[in-house]
Design a protein around this motif. Sequence first.
Motif, PDB file in Angstrom:
ATOM      1  N   THR A  18       0.840  -1.200   0.000  1.00 19.24           N
ATOM      2  CA  THR A  18       0.000   0.000   0.000  1.00 19.24           C
ATOM      3  C   THR A  18       0.877   1.253   0.000  1.00 19.24           C
ATOM      4  O   THR A  18       0.718   2.148  -0.831  1.00 19.24           O
ATOM      5  CB  THR A  18      -0.933  -0.009   1.234  1.00 19.24           C
ATOM      6  OG1 THR A  18      -1.704  -1.215   1.187  1.00 19.24           O
ATOM      7  CG2 THR A  18      -1.853   1.190   1.263  1.00 19.24           C
TER       8      THR A  18
ATOM      9  N   TRP B  47      -4.980  -4.397   0.580  1.00 15.48           N
ATOM     10  CA  TRP B  47      -4.035  -3.496  -0.092  1.00 15.48           C
ATOM     11  C   TRP B  47      -4.880  -2.299  -0.518  1.00 15.48           C
ATOM     12  O   TRP B  47      -5.782  -2.439  -1.342  1.00 15.48           O
ATOM     13  CB  TRP B  47      -3.422  -4.131  -1.337  1.00 15.48           C
ATOM     14  CG  TRP B  47      -2.763  -5.450  -1.124  1.00 15.48           C
ATOM     15  CD1 TRP B  47      -2.414  -6.030   0.055  1.00 15.48           C
ATOM     16  CD2 TRP B  47      -2.381  -6.370  -2.148  1.00 15.48           C
ATOM     17  NE1 TRP B  47      -1.837  -7.253  -0.158  1.00 15.48           N
ATOM     18  CE2 TRP B  47      -1.796  -7.481  -1.504  1.00 15.48           C
ATOM     19  CE3 TRP B  47      -2.454  -6.381  -3.537  1.00 15.48           C
ATOM     20  CZ2 TRP B  47      -1.309  -8.590  -2.203  1.00 15.48           C
ATOM     21  CZ3 TRP B  47      -1.966  -7.460  -4.241  1.00 15.48           C
ATOM     22  CH2 TRP B  47      -1.383  -8.558  -3.576  1.00 15.48           C
TER      23      TRP B  47
ATOM     24  N   VAL C  42       0.142  -4.913  -9.889  1.00 17.69           N
ATOM     25  CA  VAL C  42      -0.606  -3.786  -9.315  1.00 17.69           C
ATOM     26  C   VAL C  42      -0.233  -2.487 -10.033  1.00 17.69           C
ATOM     27  O   VAL C  42      -1.099  -1.661 -10.341  1.00 17.69           O
ATOM     28  CB  VAL C  42      -0.382  -3.693  -7.783  1.00 17.69           C
ATOM     29  CG1 VAL C  42      -1.015  -2.430  -7.212  1.00 17.69           C
ATOM     30  CG2 VAL C  42      -0.935  -4.932  -7.089  1.00 17.69           C
TER      31      VAL C  42
ATOM     32  N   THR D 115      -8.851   4.362  -8.447  1.00 16.76           N
ATOM     33  CA  THR D 115      -7.806   4.554  -7.443  1.00 16.76           C
ATOM     34  C   THR D 115      -7.704   6.038  -7.084  1.00 16.76           C
ATOM     35  O   THR D 115      -7.857   6.903  -7.972  1.00 16.76           O
ATOM     36  CB  THR D 115      -6.436   4.052  -7.958  1.00 16.76           C
ATOM     37  OG1 THR D 115      -5.441   4.369  -7.008  1.00 16.76           O
ATOM     38  CG2 THR D 115      -6.047   4.657  -9.315  1.00 16.76           C
TER      39      THR D 115
ATOM     40  N   LEU E 184      -7.062  -6.936  -3.149  1.00 15.32           N
ATOM     41  CA  LEU E 184      -7.467  -5.603  -3.628  1.00 15.32           C
ATOM     42  C   LEU E 184      -8.933  -5.334  -3.302  1.00 15.32           C
ATOM     43  O   LEU E 184      -9.276  -4.266  -2.784  1.00 15.32           O
ATOM     44  CB  LEU E 184      -7.234  -5.501  -5.141  1.00 15.32           C
ATOM     45  CG  LEU E 184      -5.769  -5.424  -5.585  1.00 15.32           C
ATOM     46  CD1 LEU E 184      -5.642  -5.641  -7.094  1.00 15.32           C
ATOM     47  CD2 LEU E 184      -5.145  -4.076  -5.208  1.00 15.32           C
TER      48      LEU E 184
END
Lengths: 412, 297
Positions: free
Chosen positions: A93, B56, B14, B65, B51
């Motif tokens: 993250t 995350w 990602v 996002t 996800l």
Amino acid sequence: MAYNELIKHFERIRDYLHEFYIYGFRSRNYIKKKSRRSYDNEKRRLESYLKEYMSFQYTNSKLVFLSIDNRLLPHNPLYKTFQSKSFVDKSITFHFILFDILYDETIQLSLKEIVYKTDEYLSHFQYPIPFDESTIRKKLNEYIKLGLIQMTKINNQNIYQRTASFPIQCYEDALLYFSEVNPLGVIGSYLLNRIEHHDYFRFKHHYISYAIESEIIYYLFSAMQQKRYTMIYNHNPKTQKESYFYIVPLRIYISSQTGRCHLLAYTPRFKTIKTYRIDYIYKVILKETCPLFDVYREKLKDVQNHIWSIQYIPYHLEHVEFTIRIEKNEQYIYQRLMREKRIGTIIKVDDCHYCFQADVYDTNELMPWIRTFICRITKVNFSNRTVENRLKQDIQAMYKLYEIGDDVNVIS
Amino acid sequence: MLFHEVYGCYYHCVGEMINLAIDNKLTNENMLSIIHQYAFEESHLHIIPSLNEKKWQIFDKPFHTPLQHHYSLPLTLLEKRWLKTISLDPKIKLFSLDFPDLDNIQPLFTQDDYVIYDQYQDGDPYDDDSYQEIFQLSLKAIRYKKAIKVHYLEKEMICIPYHIEYSLKDDKFRLYVIHQNKKKILNIHKIKSIELLNEYSQDISIFPPSKKYFVLNIYDERNALERVMTHFADLQKQAEQIDKNNYKVKIYYETQDETEMIIRVLSFGPLIKVIEPDSFVKQIKDRLIMQKVCNLK
């Protein structure tokens, strides 16, 4: 613990990669030091990593291992196994937030600003992951070590920014080639992952298993570059014996005919240069600087003209001599002799006979090469009579194996 | 650190997904296709739930996002040191490249730190200017899909190159071409000249290699199994254990390499026995008969 596709330490799968990739058919019972569950998990993991490149089939209750032709591969599939490092949720993250905040190399921010902006991003989530200053500082320090972030002090404050961009698309062709032939080619594969690339190259005699040793080779090269004493920890899978050695790594010997790698290192305990199989080394720890590194390496240079492959046995030079028949229309055999001899000399005995001579530390190492000339060996003369006799016995054993009778002189 | 998550395929996936999300192009299908392309067989079982469940925190809403910029990552120090290492390799001359930004970077290792001890001595002349030019033109022709006119072994021919093969053992490059609808392999060091012609538009069919096989029995003594499996690790094979110490291995090779295969089998002496096909066994026997005639005492 539940099965996870990723692993914390590469060492965990190294043994299995050797067993599965080289032998393939090793059953659960063979790999003695591992538990049943561990065997099943690692097999599942490797099949997932190498899905297209190796497989197992049961025929008549026997396990059959199938591998593919490396010559068809533009990229070493074992490199993919190095992309399996595990991480915590916080790490991934923060990684993407950080490089979004520092999206341009001109952006310079303090720790406090990075923490603030991170919180701002995470406010979009209903249950944001909490990040404190010390976690972020720790991660930034890790990235500074990796070379992804640089830190400067401005007005007594640490300021962070991403390191300068470095275009690599222009290196595509070189990356395609060197990532397959360089001893640490796995790093080239990381670079290739960053760019659009084509597959212009193929590789013959492509032994890819050295990739499994990349981490160990990396540390051994570091030891050489820093001229350091080093502690290596070995595990011999055949004897299940563990051992450790305090050494000075001098040079890595790589075979283009098996892919196997050995380390030649000065070993203070025996006061000589010794050989270590790199696939047996599972841990390398760099120690203090060795002031005599250059002296030891010079010594290796002095002796390497008598090393056929990898063995150095001090004060023990043996003479090897063998003669082969080469007809006048077989000059390609003479060419073969010249290109394949690594050391020693070739002497023309007469119009149809040529003699190879060398003084070596271990005559045994030449046996496979000498046997490739079977059909034309007319004379052998080794100072090590035991090895000479074994070569002759081997040839006799081959006659027996292929049922070559005593009446061949008549046929000829 | 060579084994680190920043090089990992999950991070890679990602990053690719973020780039699509920023362009408003992320869908379920392309998420799966990214994972299929860059990660492992079972990775979707881990990446998608992580996800979706916001373990995350990358996507706040489906396919959206809060990140604002396309993902890019600077090179790591390890990657720069590797580039420095290849910049010092003698074969880098083949690629005619400069590495201007690596002056203060230390290589990971140099040519003094390793040796390929069993490489053949008559490798290609990499230092030769005309060799370098022919190599580069060959690569250029493949990249830009151009036909070439080559002067090779006293003949001139027009052909389509499609890849370059390198053998570490031979230390040679070979150019694979299609000439008059047949596959041909040219030794680059034997090409006298090369001229780039027009781009070709048709799809070329790359011929699968013509293959043969032989079957070996291995009796595992003097570490024979390990030696054989390691030595033939470059080739396609099927291996099975027959009983405690006996193994059977079927090895496939390209037809043109038959002599090399016989030589490789002979190097093992009596530790292995070729059992089929008869034509291969016969060639081994012929060599043994010729050896017997040599009357080695």
